[in-house]
Design a protein around this motif. Structure first.
Motif, PDB file in Angstrom:
ATOM      1  N   GLU A 144       0.949  -1.141   0.017  1.00 20.35           N
ATOM      2  CA  GLU A 144      -0.166  -0.131  -0.020  1.00 20.35           C
ATOM      3  C   GLU A 144       0.771   1.110   0.067  1.00 20.35           C
ATOM      4  O   GLU A 144       1.666   1.462   0.777  1.00 20.35           O
ATOM      5  N   THR A 161      -3.633   5.764   0.967  1.00 18.53           N
ATOM      6  CA  THR A 161      -5.141   5.507   0.953  1.00 18.53           C
ATOM      7  C   THR A 161      -5.538   6.760   1.282  1.00 18.53           C
ATOM      8  O   THR A 161      -5.226   7.403   2.169  1.00 18.53           O
ATOM      9  N   TYR A 206      -1.313   1.484  -4.945  1.00 17.30           N
ATOM     10  CA  TYR A 206      -0.602   0.405  -4.331  1.00 17.30           C
ATOM     11  C   TYR A 206       0.181  -0.038  -5.331  1.00 17.30           C
ATOM     12  O   TYR A 206       0.141   0.016  -6.634  1.00 17.30           O
TER      13      TYR A 206
END
Length: 157
Positions: free
Chosen positions: A82, A85, A98
């Motif tokens: 990741e 986000t 990602y």
């Protein structure tokens, strides 16, 4: 009525389950995601994909693609990193960036690709999944002959 964990899960929880599903796949069953994460009327879009492969409407359409066309990819994913986000003002939507690292099973070539996905989760299911993929990197990894591996590590003469 009692809801299951999936039915009450929000975008971050479903995204975490997506990560697990991608890493736990064996490459032979290239559906990538378990059907129970997808709404029956899910829309999956990959705008940079070749024509005819950019939009799938409905769970069965998406799963059918992966059982047929997608199965040709046969990639075993080893890392789902990741990068970032972003939660949005919309409680159903997140934007994720990602990097996937995997090995093409047929050639043994390992490669990484960066993706950005916009996910809309409603009632614990993926309703809309729009993914922007690095198509040139994917194409290069899938089409590079295995002999290129040996040449890449060979000392210069």
């Amino acid at each position: 009525m009692t809801r299951t964990t999936t039915e009450t899960a929000g975008p971050l929880a479903i995204y975490a389950r997506m990560q697990e599903a991608v890493l736990n796949g064996d490459g032979a069953d290239a559906t990538l995601l378990p059907a129970e994460l997808l709404a029956e009327d899910v829309v999956v879009e990959t705008p940079f994909a070749p024509p005819g492969m950019q939009r799938y409407e409905g769970r069965e359409a998406w799963l059918s693609y992966y059982r047929t066309g997608g199965a040709g990819l046969l990639v075993r994913f080893e890392q789902f990193r990741e990068l970032t986000t972003h939660q949005t003002d919309d409680p159903e939507a997140i934007v994720v960036e990602y990097e996937l690292t995997g090995t093409v099973i047929a050639t043994g070539i390992q490669a990484s690709v960066t993706c950005i996905a916009v996910l809309r989760i409603r009632d614990g299911l993926i309703k809309h999944w729009r993914e922007y993929q690095d198509i040139p990197a994917i194409t290069e990894a899938l089409t590079r002959p295995p002999q290129d591996l040996a040449g890449a590590d060979a000392p210069a003469q």
